[in-house]
Design an enzyme around this catalytic site. Sequence first.
Site, PDB file in Angstrom:
ATOM      1  N   HIS A 235       0.811  -1.218   0.000  1.00 17.51           N
ATOM      2  CA  HIS A 235       0.000   0.000   0.000  1.00 17.51           C
ATOM      3  C   HIS A 235       0.844   1.268   0.000  1.00 17.51           C
ATOM      4  O   HIS A 235       0.382   2.328   0.384  1.00 17.51           O
ATOM      5  CB  HIS A 235      -0.963   0.041   1.197  1.00 17.51           C
ATOM      6  CG  HIS A 235      -1.958  -1.085   1.200  1.00 17.51           C
ATOM      7  ND1 HIS A 235      -2.838  -1.289   0.166  1.00 17.51           N
ATOM      8  CD2 HIS A 235      -2.195  -2.066   2.100  1.00 17.51           C
ATOM      9  CE1 HIS A 235      -3.582  -2.354   0.439  1.00 17.51           C
ATOM     10  NE2 HIS A 235      -3.209  -2.851   1.600  1.00 17.51           N
ATOM     11  N   ARG A 292      -0.110  18.776   2.657  1.00 12.63           N
ATOM     12  CA  ARG A 292       1.325  19.082   2.577  1.00 12.63           C
ATOM     13  C   ARG A 292       1.801  18.825   1.162  1.00 12.63           C
ATOM     14  O   ARG A 292       1.031  18.380   0.311  1.00 12.63           O
ATOM     15  CB  ARG A 292       2.081  18.169   3.535  1.00 12.63           C
ATOM     16  CG  ARG A 292       1.736  16.718   3.245  1.00 12.63           C
ATOM     17  CD  ARG A 292       2.631  15.732   3.888  1.00 12.63           C
ATOM     18  NE  ARG A 292       2.046  14.404   3.913  1.00 12.63           N
ATOM     19  CZ  ARG A 292       2.100  13.516   2.929  1.00 12.63           C
ATOM     20  NH1 ARG A 292       2.709  13.827   1.795  1.00 12.63           N
ATOM     21  NH2 ARG A 292       1.537  12.336   3.038  1.00 12.63           N
TER      22      ARG A 292
HETATM   23  P1  ADP Z   1      -2.311   5.662   3.900  1.00 14.60           P
HETATM   24  O1  ADP Z   1      -2.812   6.970   4.383  1.00 14.60           O
HETATM   25  O2  ADP Z   1      -1.938   4.703   4.982  1.00 14.60           O
HETATM   26  O3  ADP Z   1      -1.257   5.803   2.833  1.00 14.60           O
HETATM   27  P2  ADP Z   1      -4.503   5.442   2.074  1.00 14.60           P
HETATM   28  O4  ADP Z   1      -5.867   5.610   2.615  1.00 14.60           O
HETATM   29  O5  ADP Z   1      -3.908   6.602   1.366  1.00 14.60           O
HETATM   30  O6  ADP Z   1      -3.546   4.948   3.234  1.00 14.60           O
HETATM   31  O7  ADP Z   1      -4.470   4.183   1.119  1.00 14.60           O
HETATM   32  C1  ADP Z   1      -3.274   3.654   0.650  1.00 14.60           C
HETATM   33  C2  ADP Z   1      -3.543   2.661  -0.452  1.00 14.60           C
HETATM   34  O8  ADP Z   1      -4.360   1.595   0.020  1.00 14.60           O
HETATM   35  C3  ADP Z   1      -4.305   3.207  -1.634  1.00 14.60           C
HETATM   36  O9  ADP Z   1      -3.483   3.879  -2.538  1.00 14.60           O
HETATM   37  C4  ADP Z   1      -4.909   1.937  -2.219  1.00 14.60           C
HETATM   38  O10 ADP Z   1      -3.954   1.219  -2.946  1.00 14.60           O
HETATM   39  C5  ADP Z   1      -5.248   1.142  -0.994  1.00 14.60           C
HETATM   40  N1  ADP Z   1      -6.656   1.399  -0.593  1.00 14.60           N
HETATM   41  C6  ADP Z   1      -7.098   2.311   0.282  1.00 14.60           C
HETATM   42  N2  ADP Z   1      -8.429   2.262   0.409  1.00 14.60           N
HETATM   43  C7  ADP Z   1      -8.868   1.281  -0.404  1.00 14.60           C
HETATM   44  C8  ADP Z   1     -10.149   0.716  -0.703  1.00 14.60           C
HETATM   45  N3  ADP Z   1     -11.268   1.148  -0.118  1.00 14.60           N
HETATM   46  N4  ADP Z   1     -10.228  -0.292  -1.592  1.00 14.60           N
HETATM   47  C9  ADP Z   1      -9.098  -0.771  -2.174  1.00 14.60           C
HETATM   48  N5  ADP Z   1      -7.860  -0.305  -1.924  1.00 14.60           N
HETATM   49  C10 ADP Z   1      -7.735   0.720  -1.057  1.00 14.60           C
END
Ligand code: ADP
Length: 632
Positions: A235, A292
Amino acid sequence: MFNKILIANRGEIACRIIRTARSMGITTVAVYSDADRHAQHVAIADESFYIGPSPARDSYLVVDKIIQAALESGAEAIHPGYGFLSENADLCGRCAAAGLVFIGPPAEAIAAMGCKSTAKTLMAAADVATVPGYHGDDQDPEVLKRAAAEIGYPVLLKAAAGGGGKGMRTVVDEGEFDAALASAMREAQASFNDNRMLIEKYLMQPRHIEIQVFCDAQDGAVHLFERDCSVQRRHQKVIEEAPAPGLAADIRERMGAAAIAAARAIDYRGAGTVEFLLDQRGAFFFMEMNTRLQVEHPVTEMITGQDLVEWQLRVAAGEPLPCGQQDLQIDGHAFEARIYAEDPERDFMPASGRLEQLLTPIESPHVRIDSGVIEGDEVSIYYDPMIAKLIVWDSDRERALARLQRALGDYRVGGVSTNVGFLYNLASSCAFRAGEVNTGFIDQHADEIFRRRPLDIDYAAPLAAAVLIRRRAEQSRRAAERSWEPNSPWYLTCGWGLPEPPLQVQVQGQQRSVAVAEAIDLTPAQSITTAAGFDLLTPDGFFRCAEVPPDFGCDRIAATTESFNAPMNGTLISLLCEPGAAVKAGDTLLVMEAMKMEHAMVAPCDGAVSEFYFIEGDRVEGGAILLMFEPT
Ligand code: ADP
């Protein structure tokens, strides 16, 4: 504009901010911990302040120390970079109390977006679609489980205070729910001191597309298009690009409008990124807003020609946005590859150690390297193991990708294991070339990317030959340096002379003959000199190799194709023939300038240039392959 700013960060982002500040005539103050005493960001800043022990929680994360350093140094503003305190509403508020400007959004905007559940509730109110899910305050495990069943499996558990993929668990069915919840909560508690969870519908193979927004204090708001950050491991992003491949213009437009609406809903100011997931049917959902500058901001800079740090400084100083929406256009295509000290073969485990060797591609308008380290530096265990960001640009995706591959091939890091070979394989994969990206990309194409092959001598032989070629070039370069005529063509090993005979190498006791043109790229291998020859370390295994002295009695095999290398660092002045067009022996193929002298490269025999690897005006590194020649 400010006269002096403090950068409350380290590594590549501190260096990158210092670069822009300096170009604007602003004095820069760095802060550093014990581990960073000799770090690049300290070396290049105008002033520096020691802020404590190596662990970030004792130095870079201590608000008091940052404020104190700013006040003592006479800085008027603090740039937090990304990570560390960049999304810390407390630092932002404390700046205001101390009469310092926080180069970022207002504290309220940070607080609003800091909690994923609050953010989603706010976005839903601003009519921005969010992933279906539960964002409630009631954290009773039974309530959460019922919510998951209502949303429908598979679901994703996310730490409300999350970041960096921590506290995140995919749950495929109800049977897994309790254990996954407990483990996600533990991780969230350990990482963020906050175990609140939210639950989302788990989208199948979505794309991660984010919009760069910018707002000023005069009610101005623009977006600087999207970045596709779908290629992720655990992720976390590894390769980002802009624009997103194949994104329909109307989706881009609607995402841009939604992102601006999100920013306006929280009275945003400065640089922000609104992250969306785009599903396979073209529907997109708000995921979170990062208040940011993002790690991957350079790809946006490359396609818009704007300096986002300059924008941040101007907006923080009270100036309006440098331009309006109608002035912004997408020009070409850019990629960023994050070069990490880590071991892709062991689930991307972070690595540390001394950068014994660090050779990077030459920077040009096409190739940018944002780095905070030089050869000999330590990649410490205390901080993020990112060594550098490699950013490339060209007029379209295909060309930009070719640049990315070449630049990754030129990247050499010794002493610490890195993901360079992995990135190279990823960038060379058919699916990536086709732009078929989604967040499951690395898993789906693991066989191709990890190149799992048996221990194969025929695979290692061209690599061993490449090691020999590099060593010969290195030896003659050293000989030239020691001689009274260092520029003499007699010291050149390749490219300018006659076709090279095939190299004889011994691999694991077996002899192989390798034509020079077959000696392949060394990115996936490291070599170590031994008493008997050298050892080759490849992802496919370890090979004991040695050079077999050439047999001058044998016949030369006819040259097939031949590469021409630049004899030294220089600039390409002109390319004098068309690829594919017939040339005669002695015809000039190209002219380059090096050390204030022009050097012509001529055809060794009748034939044709099949490909030039650079264009006029490019800076090239000594040893770089300039063209491929096919004799007739
Ligand atoms: P973080 O803040 O920990 O980086 P994010 O919410 O930005 O987490 O999500 C990171 C990654 O996780 C996303 O880019 C995607 O690949 C995956 N992801 C997040 N939410 C979903 C979802 N609802 N369904 C599928 N993949 C998801």
